[in-house]
Write a protein that holds these residues in place. Sequence first.
Motif, mmCIF file in Angstrom:
data_model
loop_
_atom_site.group_PDB
_atom_site.id
_atom_site.type_symbol
_atom_site.label_atom_id
_atom_site.label_comp_id
_atom_site.label_asym_id
_atom_site.label_seq_id
_atom_site.Cartn_x
_atom_site.Cartn_y
_atom_site.Cartn_z
ATOM 1 N N PRO A 1 47.368 51.066 37.023
ATOM 2 C CA PRO A 1 47.438 50.012 38.043
ATOM 3 C C PRO A 1 47.460 50.636 39.443
ATOM 4 O O PRO A 1 48.094 51.665 39.667
ATOM 5 C CB PRO A 1 48.765 49.315 37.742
ATOM 6 N N GLY A 2 46.739 50.002 40.353
ATOM 7 C CA GLY A 2 46.645 50.516 41.715
ATOM 8 C C GLY A 2 45.391 51.312 41.977
ATOM 9 O O GLY A 2 45.023 51.538 43.132
ATOM 10 N N THR A 3 44.711 51.774 40.921
ATOM 11 C CA THR A 3 43.408 52.410 41.096
ATOM 12 C C THR A 3 42.348 51.317 41.199
ATOM 13 O O THR A 3 42.581 50.166 40.836
ATOM 14 C CB THR A 3 43.091 53.363 39.936
ATOM 15 N N THR A 4 41.167 51.673 41.680
ATOM 16 C CA THR A 4 40.170 50.665 42.053
ATOM 17 C C THR A 4 38.896 50.779 41.214
ATOM 18 O O THR A 4 38.636 51.795 40.569
ATOM 19 C CB THR A 4 39.810 50.794 43.537
ATOM 20 N N GLY A 5 38.097 49.724 41.278
ATOM 21 C CA GLY A 5 36.775 49.719 40.670
ATOM 22 C C GLY A 5 36.736 49.230 39.239
ATOM 23 O O GLY A 5 35.675 49.283 38.596
ATOM 24 N N TRP A 6 37.852 48.722 38.728
ATOM 25 C CA TRP A 6 37.918 48.343 37.329
ATOM 26 C C TRP A 6 37.654 46.850 37.128
ATOM 27 O O TRP A 6 37.995 46.028 37.967
ATOM 28 C CB TRP A 6 39.289 48.689 36.750
ATOM 29 N N GLY A 7 37.057 46.548 35.995
ATOM 30 C CA GLY A 7 36.872 45.166 35.578
ATOM 31 C C GLY A 7 37.409 44.993 34.175
ATOM 32 O O GLY A 7 38.137 45.847 33.656
ATOM 33 N N VAL A 8 37.014 43.920 33.524
ATOM 34 C CA VAL A 8 37.504 43.675 32.162
ATOM 35 C C VAL A 8 36.827 44.609 31.161
ATOM 36 O O VAL A 8 37.326 44.811 30.043
ATOM 37 C CB VAL A 8 37.280 42.209 31.756
ATOM 38 N N THR A 9 35.680 45.168 31.548
ATOM 39 C CA THR A 9 35.024 46.177 30.710
ATOM 40 C C THR A 9 34.613 47.353 31.580
ATOM 41 O O THR A 9 34.471 47.235 32.800
ATOM 42 C CB THR A 9 33.767 45.626 30.000
ATOM 43 N N PHE A 10 34.414 48.481 30.941
ATOM 44 C CA PHE A 10 33.898 49.689 31.604
ATOM 45 C C PHE A 10 32.997 50.393 30.595
ATOM 46 O O PHE A 10 33.437 50.750 29.504
ATOM 47 C CB PHE A 10 35.045 50.605 32.023
#
Length: 384
Positions: A288-297
Amino acid sequence: MNWDSHKSTASARNHLSKATSWLGLRLASSASLLPLAMLFLLLLPAAVQAQFTFTTNNGEITITGYIGSSGDVTIPSTINGLPVTSIGNSAFQYHNTLTNVVISGNVTNIGERAFWGCTSLTHITLSEGITDIGLGAFFQCSSLINVTIPASVTTIGNSAFCLCTSLTNIVIPNTVTKVGHAVLRDCIGLTSVTLSTSVSNIGEHAFDGCTSLASVTIPSSVITINFGAFIRCTSLTNIQIPASVTSIEGLAFMDCTNLTAVYVRGNAPSIGLEAFYNDDNATIYYLPGTTGWGVTFGDRPTAFWYLPNPLILGNNPSFGVQTNAFGFIISWATNIPVVVEATTELTSPNWLPLKTNSLSGGSSYFSDPAWTNYPTRFYRLRSP
């Protein structure tokens, strides 16, 4: 003198002439056969030298071939008083009688395909001082059990240990900056790999087909995991991706069919096509707090990474000196409040609570506007 005896003497003289020329001697053509033979023997200070062909360049020796019969071979430090600095391209290629090789002394370079296809070779000792291991140097040395790469090595060429199917573990020293293309491809016995803290690039297909590989330590120096780097690593169940990685290229973890967890410490890297293709059980965990994530990667589901303790994200642009404050992001997926404490020294610290932070969505931003009032200040986190 009859014809047969004349023919035999001429043949011997021609053979000796070639042999002495090979050693770089200049002999008078009028010298008798007996002195020539004696001189030839005297110029071999050790029988081991007769096992090798070699060339001389600028006062240095390159081994170009092996003509001995022993399976146990030591590369000498010198020949005829000159340093042996290189094992030439294909010098021992397909010598299937070799079982043990010790490379000693002055050797700095192992040439391309030097031991290619030496299928009976079980042990190789590499001396300190070697800097370069050439392309395919130990390709298909299928009996090679383990390798210790000396700290002097800076370059490991493409396919250097490809198809070394008996190799179980290898340590890449800190001097190596790149793990090349297919360097350990199809090493089906390899179970663990530790990469050096200076490696920035994991090459294409570097560990492709290492079906026994169960443990990989990727250091925080790595920036790119290249195309197909870990294809078919079917024993790999989990892996940590350091915050330094900014790119995971296509097919990087394709067909790692037992992979269940990929833990990423930083922001979402760029992701190539089908990087996790056929990894149907894998979940990508992020802080949590890192960026660029969605529900999938990479077409795989994502989830928070639950750590046992709260963490300060040091790889985030919000970390460090900001306008009128020193700040950082606190990451902890539990959403339990976190107290930030500070002290001015670590020898006999007096930790003072600064703020209790309520986390939302697993993270919270903390800033300390009073940091300029102290010559040094250290921070730690605790949960109430």
